[in-house]
Design a protein around this motif. Structure first.
Motif, PDB file in Angstrom:
ATOM      1  N   VAL A  26       0.821  -1.221   0.000  1.00 39.10           N
ATOM      2  CA  VAL A  26       0.000   0.000   0.000  1.00 39.10           C
ATOM      3  C   VAL A  26       0.852   1.266   0.000  1.00 39.10           C
ATOM      4  O   VAL A  26       0.347   2.349  -0.305  1.00 39.10           O
ATOM      5  CB  VAL A  26      -0.998   0.029   1.184  1.00 39.10           C
ATOM      6  N   ILE A  27       2.134   1.154   0.324  1.00 44.08           N
ATOM      7  CA  ILE A  27       3.025   2.306   0.135  1.00 44.08           C
ATOM      8  C   ILE A  27       3.073   2.657  -1.350  1.00 44.08           C
ATOM      9  O   ILE A  27       3.022   3.827  -1.730  1.00 44.08           O
ATOM     10  CB  ILE A  27       4.445   1.999   0.667  1.00 44.08           C
ATOM     11  N   GLU A  28       3.161   1.619  -2.171  1.00 41.61           N
ATOM     12  CA  GLU A  28       3.212   1.828  -3.621  1.00 41.61           C
ATOM     13  C   GLU A  28       1.838   2.131  -4.199  1.00 41.61           C
ATOM     14  O   GLU A  28       1.702   2.956  -5.106  1.00 41.61           O
ATOM     15  CB  GLU A  28       3.790   0.575  -4.300  1.00 41.61           C
ATOM     16  N   ARG A  29       0.807   1.474  -3.647  1.00 40.12           N
ATOM     17  CA  ARG A  29      -0.536   1.602  -4.224  1.00 40.12           C
ATOM     18  C   ARG A  29      -1.569   1.700  -3.097  1.00 40.12           C
ATOM     19  O   ARG A  29      -2.103   0.690  -2.640  1.00 40.12           O
ATOM     20  CB  ARG A  29      -0.825   0.371  -5.098  1.00 40.12           C
ATOM     21  N   PRO A  30      -1.840   2.919  -2.621  1.00 39.94           N
ATOM     22  CA  PRO A  30      -2.780   3.087  -1.505  1.00 39.94           C
ATOM     23  C   PRO A  30      -4.169   2.540  -1.830  1.00 39.94           C
ATOM     24  O   PRO A  30      -4.607   2.555  -2.980  1.00 39.94           O
ATOM     25  CB  PRO A  30      -2.830   4.604  -1.305  1.00 39.94           C
ATOM     26  N   VAL A  31      -4.855   2.084  -0.789  1.00 44.52           N
ATOM     27  CA  VAL A  31      -6.231   1.599  -0.927  1.00 44.52           C
ATOM     28  C   VAL A  31      -7.170   2.780  -0.695  1.00 44.52           C
ATOM     29  O   VAL A  31      -7.194   3.358   0.392  1.00 44.52           O
ATOM     30  CB  VAL A  31      -6.524   0.483   0.095  1.00 44.52           C
ATOM     31  N   LYS A  32      -7.935   3.142  -1.708  1.00 47.19           N
ATOM     32  CA  LYS A  32      -8.738   4.371  -1.648  1.00 47.19           C
ATOM     33  C   LYS A  32     -10.206   4.117  -1.330  1.00 47.19           C
ATOM     34  O   LYS A  32     -11.037   5.016  -1.474  1.00 47.19           O
ATOM     35  CB  LYS A  32      -8.600   5.142  -2.957  1.00 47.19           C
ATOM     36  N   GLU A  33     -10.553   2.915  -0.891  1.00 50.82           N
ATOM     37  CA  GLU A  33     -11.942   2.654  -0.507  1.00 50.82           C
ATOM     38  C   GLU A  33     -12.290   3.482   0.731  1.00 50.82           C
ATOM     39  O   GLU A  33     -11.465   3.620   1.644  1.00 50.82           O
ATOM     40  CB  GLU A  33     -12.122   1.163  -0.213  1.00 50.82           C
ATOM     41  N   PRO A  34     -13.498   4.046   0.789  1.00 51.58           N
ATOM     42  CA  PRO A  34     -13.872   4.897   1.922  1.00 51.58           C
ATOM     43  C   PRO A  34     -13.809   4.152   3.259  1.00 51.58           C
ATOM     44  O   PRO A  34     -14.103   2.955   3.333  1.00 51.58           O
ATOM     45  CB  PRO A  34     -15.321   5.301   1.594  1.00 51.58           C
ATOM     46  N   SER A  35     -13.412   4.872   4.293  1.00 52.03           N
ATOM     47  CA  SER A  35     -13.365   4.326   5.646  1.00 52.03           C
ATOM     48  C   SER A  35     -13.955   5.357   6.590  1.00 52.03           C
ATOM     49  O   SER A  35     -13.762   6.561   6.414  1.00 52.03           O
ATOM     50  CB  SER A  35     -11.918   4.007   6.045  1.00 52.03           C
ATOM     51  N   ALA A  36     -14.692   4.904   7.603  1.00 51.38           N
ATOM     52  CA  ALA A  36     -15.317   5.825   8.546  1.00 51.38           C
ATOM     53  C   ALA A  36     -14.275   6.603   9.341  1.00 51.38           C
ATOM     54  O   ALA A  36     -14.521   7.732   9.763  1.00 51.38           O
ATOM     55  CB  ALA A  36     -16.232   5.059   9.501  1.00 51.38           C
ATOM     56  N   VAL A  37     -13.107   5.995   9.549  1.00 47.13           N
ATOM     57  CA  VAL A  37     -12.028   6.643  10.300  1.00 47.13           C
ATOM     58  C   VAL A  37     -10.706   6.045   9.846  1.00 47.13           C
ATOM     59  O   VAL A  37     -10.665   4.909   9.355  1.00 47.13           O
ATOM     60  CB  VAL A  37     -12.223   6.445  11.832  1.00 47.13           C
ATOM     61  N   TYR A  38      -9.650   6.814   9.982  1.00 44.72           N
ATOM     62  CA  TYR A  38      -8.306   6.330   9.673  1.00 44.72           C
ATOM     63  C   TYR A  38      -7.429   6.472  10.912  1.00 44.72           C
ATOM     64  O   TYR A  38      -7.532   7.466  11.644  1.00 44.72           O
ATOM     65  CB  TYR A  38      -7.685   7.117   8.512  1.00 44.72           C
TER      66      TYR A  38
END
Length: 274
Positions: free
Chosen positions: A14-26
């Motif tokens: 995920v450093i190379e390819r972040p996961v862009k699915e929505p999340s309620a919080v990070y």
């Protein structure tokens, strides 16, 4: 029991390819290392979704020595990840070398807050790493740039912590002297995996010193395994020398550099740390 290795592999992806699915919080983990600053971001289910790192010289021997520089780097990495994820990162945890909370916890807290985060936790580094490793009985040893931190666990609970000023900086000093390089060049040479087989015998005495530190702190305690994390442990073969010197089975995950920041992120909550 070998440590779980999947987390660090997923984080590298995920450093190379972040996961862009929505999340309620990070949840963000901020690892202010002697040689490298790492940010790890988890989603609401504590799965890795993004990360970034930068080699820096803002911390020495576990202490913040360039306060403004540290804030700038953490803020820039935060902004980089926010742009990639398309959202604001609010909550973060950080970590300190074990036994140093009275010395530098305030500075680290202020760096994280100065970069724009709301800080929610500040565990010691090996304990944070165990949030990923899930070791029940054994010693988590975090060999960073400036120090070696040790947390001994029994039945999943930390029963002893220690920190000593020997780490990757000392490895680089040995390389610098042996190869007549300046320190920064020695650091880069050490990071190149292609040089590890050549460097291992050169670095064996300082690795054995680290092993002696570990042996001293685990003596008389029920430790059935040593679990290595921290950037210095990326050196191929370090685990074999430590195991031989200590006489205790020694393990390390695929990329030990990323275990602690992931563990720090796992300690993050939505409740402010005081």
């Amino acid at each position: 029991m070998r440590p779980a290795t999947g987390w660090s592999g997923r984080f590298e992806a995920v450093i190379e390819r972040p996961v862009k699915e929505p999340s309620a919080v990070y949840y963000t983990g901020v690892d202010l290392g002697t040689a490298c600053v790492v940010l790890a971001v988890l989603d609401e289910h504590f799965r890795p979704v993004a990360g970034a790192f930068r080699y820096a010289d803002v911390v020495r021997d576990g202490m913040v020595v360039d306060y403004i520089g540290a804030i700038r780097i953490v803020r820039e990495l935060k902004e980089e990840l926010e742009e990639k994820l398309g959202t604001e990162l609010i909550y973060a945890a950080a970590a300190i070398p074990p036994g140093t909370d009275g010395l530098d916890s305030g500075a680290i807290k202020n760096v994280v807050q100065g970069a724009g985060f709301e800080i929610t936790a500040l565990p010691d580094e090996p304990t944070a790493a165990n949030a990923v490793l899930n070791i029940k009985n054994g010693a988590v040893v975090d060999i960073g740039g400036g120090t070696t931190g040790i947390s001994i666990l029994k039945d999943g609970n930390v029963v002893y912590v220690a920190d000593e000023p020997t780490g990757g900086t000392h490895f680089s000093l040995v390389i610098s002297g042996a190869y007549k390089m300046d320190f920064s060049e020695a650091e880069r040479y050490k990071r190149d995996e292609a040089n590890h087989a050549e460097l291992l015998p050169v670095l064996k005495p300082v690795i054995e010193k680290v092993a002696s530190i570990i042996s001293r702190h685990v003596a008389g305690r029920d430790v059935d395994g040593i679990y290595l994390v921290g950037g210095t442990c990326c050196l191929n073969g370090i685990e074999d020398i430590i195991q031989k010197k200590t006489g205790i089975p020694t393990y390390k995950p695929k990329n030990p550099m990323f275990v602690t920041p992931l563990g720090i992120a796992r300690t993050c909550t939505q409740n402010a740390w005081d």
